[in-house]
Write an enzyme that holds these catalytic residues in place. Structure first.
Site, PDB file in Angstrom:
ATOM      1  N   SER A 120      56.419 -52.315  21.592  1.00 50.33           N
ATOM      2  CA  SER A 120      55.368 -52.497  22.580  1.00 50.33           C
ATOM      3  C   SER A 120      55.512 -53.893  23.167  1.00 50.33           C
ATOM      4  O   SER A 120      56.612 -54.411  23.301  1.00 50.33           O
ATOM      5  CB  SER A 120      53.997 -52.290  21.929  1.00 50.33           C
ATOM      6  OG  SER A 120      52.960 -52.459  22.863  1.00 50.33           O
ATOM      7  N   LYS A 138      53.483 -49.522  27.590  1.00 51.00           N
ATOM      8  CA  LYS A 138      53.510 -49.947  26.190  1.00 51.00           C
ATOM      9  C   LYS A 138      52.254 -49.485  25.451  1.00 51.00           C
ATOM     10  O   LYS A 138      52.302 -49.210  24.244  1.00 51.00           O
ATOM     11  CB  LYS A 138      53.652 -51.459  26.104  1.00 51.00           C
ATOM     12  CG  LYS A 138      54.988 -52.000  26.624  1.00 51.00           C
ATOM     13  CD  LYS A 138      56.185 -51.422  25.883  1.00 51.00           C
ATOM     14  CE  LYS A 138      57.459 -52.184  26.213  1.00 51.00           C
ATOM     15  NZ  LYS A 138      58.642 -51.630  25.501  1.00 51.00           N
TER      16      LYS A 138
END
Length: 232
Positions: A120, A138
């Site tokens: 992420s 993300k």
């Protein structure tokens, strides 16, 4: 030794992970190029995550670890972003993960306990200007990882690493001179930007037996940016 598959592993964080895993695991790197891999004892599989379906015949019957490395950094004002940018960011950062995992799910479940490591960004937690597209993509990764971890526990562990800006080819335009480097370092409580090895070591830990009781987590390797407020 464990069988570990890296999607992307020729540059940046992926290459750093490949180097960390090189001597003690059977490492398979599926990427567009084998550049930088010649000195490593890894098996390269030509693969473009955006257009190819992974050829499982080139992989072992059991996969103990999967790391998906490809990503993007599109930092632009929201008003100037077209829907195509959101779609392409979602594709490379998230939807391709789904395709890869579904393709190799039988090999992952064949392991006693396999580990998936995804990426992420600190921007998925913090509200940062000009990050709308990448933060959305993300954020999808983080939600997906937690749901997948719940669905496949205890057979598959799924965790996410959320770095801040790290010195990789993808981030070169943000760190390509001393002024930018100094400003980036100053933004972090630990007063430096990330190195690929910082993130790679967390990934290797999450793939290992030492992390066998960790799943469904988002681990911030970000120089303290997401949680610490310090006086400058």
């Amino acid at each position: 030794m464990k069988n570990i598959l890296l999607i992307g592993g020729s540059y940046g964080i992926g290459l750093a992970i490949a180097k960390e895993l090189n001597n003690n695991n059977n490492v398979f790197v599926a990427s567009r190029t084998a550049e930088n891999l010649s000195d490593l004892n890894v098996t390269h599989i030509p693969f473009d995550a955006n257009s190819d379906t992974l050829d499982v015949s080139k992989l072992p019957a059991v996969i103990d670890g999967l790391v998906y490395c490809p990503g993007s950094i599109n930092l632009r004002p929201f008003k100037g972003l077209k829907i195509d940018t959101f779609e392409s960011d979602l594709q490379i950062n998230f939807l391709n993960i789904v395709k890869v995992i579904q393709t190799i799910l039988p090999q992952l479940t064949a392991s006693n306990q396999s580990s998936i490591v995804l990426f992420s960004s600190v921007a998925a937690t913090m509200g940062m200007p000009f990050h709308t597209s990448v933060a959305a993509a993300k954020g999808a990764v983080e939600g997906f990882a937690k749901a997948l971890a719940a669905e496949y526990a205890p057979k598959i562990r799924v965790n996410v690493i959320a770095p801040s800006l790290t010195d990789t080819p993808l981030a070169d335009k943000f760190l390509n001179n001393e002024v930018k480097q100094e400003k980036s370092a100053e933004r972090h409580p630990l007063k430096r930007f990330g190195q690929p090895e910082d993130v790679a070591q967390m990934a290797v830990f999450l793939l290992s037996e030492k992390a066998s009781w960790i799943s469904g987590q988002v681990l911030h390797v970000d120089g303290g940016m997401s949680t610490l407020l310090v006086n400058s």
